[in-house]
Each structure stands twice: as C-alpha cells, then as structure tokens.
Design an enzyme around this catalytic site. Structure first.
Site, short mmCIF file in Angstrom:
data_model
loop_
_atom_site.label_atom_id
_atom_site.label_comp_id
_atom_site.label_asym_id
_atom_site.label_seq_id
_atom_site.Cartn_x
_atom_site.Cartn_y
_atom_site.Cartn_z
N GLY A 208 0.83 -1.22 0.00
CA GLY A 208 0.00 0.00 0.00
C GLY A 208 0.85 1.25 0.00
CG ASN A 209 -0.25 4.76 -1.42
OD1 ASN A 209 -0.94 5.57 -0.82
ND2 ASN A 209 -0.64 4.18 -2.55
CB SER A 210 1.65 6.77 3.93
OG SER A 210 2.60 7.34 3.08
#
Ligand code: CTP
Length: 399
Positions: A208-210
């Site tokens: 994922g990413n933030s």
C-alpha cells in the site's frame, strides 16, 4: 444573494459580542431576515433590546418564556435558518458544540440545524492556542462547520496575539461568498477518486502507500457543498467522507478502482482523480496465507492499468478530466507532460520537496496547471482550501 435568506445569529458570552450589531445591520441591508439567539452570558455583553431593534425580531435565550410559558422551539430555529453564524464563539460553547451538549437554546438550535453553520471564535490568545481548543477547532472543521478564523492583534485583556474575532465585514463577506457559490454545480455529476489502494500479497498482507485520502475527500465535499452529485471512489482509509450529495464507492485494489471509475465516468461531467493508485500489483495472489517456513524471497509485480490515462482516452467533448501529479524532480515539466499524455484539462502538481505538502498532513502546497496559461502556484493552505480553490478553477474552465 442574501436577499430573502434566513440567518440565525448565535451570540455567546465574549466581549466581541459588541461587534455583532454591525453584522446584523450589514445582513439586514442586504435583505436577509435575521433572528438572534443569545446564550445567558451573552446578555451581559449586549442587550436583547439593541439586538431586537436592529433585527426587527424577538430575541431569545431560554427554551421557553418564563412569564407566559410559551415555547421557543430550537427545532424550528434549526429548520428555519438558511445559515447559522455563531459569533463570537467562546471556548466554552465551542467545547459544548464538539461534544453535543445542548444546555441552552443556541446549542440546541445548532444541533438541530440542517443548514451550514459558520463559527467565528474569539478568546484570549492562550485559551485559543491551548491544545484543547486547537483540538476542538479541528473537530469542528472535521464535522463540517465553517471556521472563520480569528485574527492576531490586540485583545481585550491587553495581551497581543491570535484570538480576535474577525470583523463583521469579513464574516458578512464569508456568508455572501457561500451563498454566491452554493448551488453553482447543481446539475453536475462529479466523479472523484481518493485514497490509497491495497494490492494483496496474500489474504492478510498487502502493498500500500500512506495516502489518507483527505485531499480527495475534501474535493468531493467542496463539490457537494456547491450542489453537485458526487461519486467518490475511495480506497481503504479511516477517514469518513459522509456528506449530503456524496455517494461513496469503497474499493481496495487498483483493479477495483479502475472498474468503478470507468463505469461511473460514462455519465460524469467532471472527474478528478486524486487517488494514490498503486502502479504495480503482485502477479500471484495466493488464496491462503503464505507461511513463514515456506519463505518468500521475491514478489513478482505486474503493472496496473493507469485509470486516469484510460479515462483520458475515452473522454467526450463535454467532459472535464483533472489529474494529480506527485513529482520530485523537474516538477512543472513532468506535470505538463502528464497533462498532455493523459489528455487532461487540468493537473494539480504536488511537489514532495515542499514542506507541509503531500501525504499524512492536513495542509497542501500545489501548483495548478492548465493547457493554456501560466501555472498557478498556490501558497501552503489547508487541504479544504486547496479543494475549494480547485473547484473555483474548474468552474472557470467549464464548457
Ligand atoms: N493514476 C491513475 N492510475 C494509476 C496511477 C496513477 O489513475 N494506475 C492517476 C493518479 O490518481 C493521479 C495521476 O494518475 O491523478 C498521476 O499519478 P502519479 O503517481 O503522479 O503519476 P504516474 O502517472 O503514476 O507516473 P509516475 O509514477 O511515473 O510519475
């Protein structure tokens, strides 16, 4: 724009209450109907007589008339108002609004409101910068209240700092601007993508990413506040995007986001793709959890579909398509080339070099680039204000 509008003014017990009669005058001159509700302490700062003469309406504090027992309905106040403005808003009333306490007519009217509520805090500088007040201000904004920030200057205590209520002219012009822009996207259908995507490695792990999705959620809310019907395709986030006019379509992966966006784009007038979509996804997606003892030395990835480019390829003459670009080098040139390549009408450039911009913060610093004019570099702003400015820019280029 204010002609015929019902404006409920709530006054709480702060010295800035003495300025509110000027606000009533400005609103009356513009043709608004003004009703005033005072908290018990506000009566010590400004008299009901002054307020009722200026508003040409009875002024209430209590839930009922203590002499004849007649009922002052907070529910009727809430339904009657096209906008409520609480000015000045003390730290005490602010804290009660955050927690939903309704121990006076004003608080109960605010809780019953279906209309936008504007708040103009006023207090001494130390009270304003106290962590409790700052958290309460943030909560109010999160809940959708329109904050009219206090200014810095000389305070009634003789101290200098932030905590002065905005001048009546500024409060008046905020209300006016709100009514001018409310409803200008009434018949428009908007598609917004927001948040990250989660690409499964196995049933319990993902890449994922933030991204929190806040920027896209604010864009969806800014359109909805102006009367649009918004489809928000939202990746996994803890943030809530609930608001009148917004239909949330929750998705997990880039592929789900692509399917939802392609389907919803068909009858959208405007699409803003603010999601941080994964560019790659694991090739294999085992249905059982990968066991530690089996080892995992490598994850093979394959590219995802570029949603924005896909929409650009099928975009019709009447549709507008807006993308984001997150860049670290040659920012403007890279964003301009994305604008051309993906057939966009506008691109919003985020530079990771800018402090206070990007993921995980409530502020953003962006440059808006269109096809014809010079890029417009905006100062550091709250994501809410960036969203409003973007919607204003889109309004200008609308076909
Ligand atoms: N985007 C998209 N689908 C993808 C990847 C990105 O729709 N699979 C969209 C984003 O929502 C954003 C824009 O494309 O509006 C730009 O994303 P960005 O990550 O800056 O650029 P990329 O096109 O992915 O290119 P690169 O990572 O090489 O800079």
């Amino acid at each position: 724009m204010l002609k015929g509008k019902n404006i409920l003014i709530g006054i709480t017990g702060g010295i800035a209450a003495y300025k509110v009669p000027f606000l009533i005058r400005l609103l009356k001159k513009e043709g608004a109907t003004v009703r005033v509700v005072l908290t018990p302490y506000a009566r010590e700062f400004v008299t009901p007589l002054t307020l009722s003469v200026l508003s040409e309406q009875p002024v209430y504090t209590d839930f009922y008339n203590t002499t004849d027992g007649s009922w002052h309905s907070h529910i009727e106040n809430g339904l009657w108002a096209d906008a409520i403005i609480v000015a000045p808003l003390t730290a005490n009333t602010m804290a009660k609004m955050v927690t939903g306490i309704t121990d006076n007519l004003l608080l109960a009217s605010v809780l019953s409101a279906r209309c936008p509520v504007f708040v103009a805090p006023a207090m001494d500088l130390d009270m304003y910068k106290h962590v409790t007040t700052q958290q309460n201000v943030a909560r109010l904004v999160e809940m959708g209240y329109h904050l009219i920030e206090p200014t810095a200057g000389e305070l009634a205590s003789g101290l200098e700092g932030k905590g002065r209520m905005q001048e009546p002219e500024i409060i008046f012009s905020e209300l006016k601007t709100y009514f001018e822009s409310a409803g200008d996207f009434k018949d428009k259908k908007i598609l917004v993508s927001a948040g990250p995507t989660h690409e499964p490695i196995d049933p319990v792990r993902f890449i994922g990413n933030s991204s929190s999705g806040l920027m896209g959620i604010e864009i969806a809310k800014a359109f909805a506040a102006r009367g649009a019907r918004v489809d928000l395709v939202l990746g996994p986030t803890h943030l809530s995007a609930e608001a009148t006019g917004i239909t949330v379509h929750p998705v997990q992966t880039a592929s789900q986001m692509e399917q939802a966006c392609s389907r919803l784009f068909t009858d959208a007038d405007i699409a803003v793709m603010a999601a941080a979509v994964a560019d790659f996804t694991p090739k294999q997606k085992p249905t059982s959890k990968i066991k530690k003892e089996d080892g995992l030395h490598q994850i093979d990835l394959e590219p995802t579909k570029d949603i924005l480019a896909g929409l650009g390829a099928v975009k019709k003459e009447h549709q507008l398509l807006i993308g984001f670009a997150l860049e670290t080098d040659n920012e403007v040139a890279n964003a301009q080339s994305k604008l051309q390549r993906k057939n966009l009408d506008l691109i919003v450039l985020n530079s990771l070099k800018d402090k206070g911009a990007g993921f995980g913060v409530t502020t953003n610093k962006v440059t808006i680039i269109d096809r014809d004019t010079k890029p417009t570099e905006l100062p550091l702003m709250s994501k809410r204000d960036v969203a409003r400015t973007l919607v204003d820019t889109i309004k200008q280029i609308m076909k």
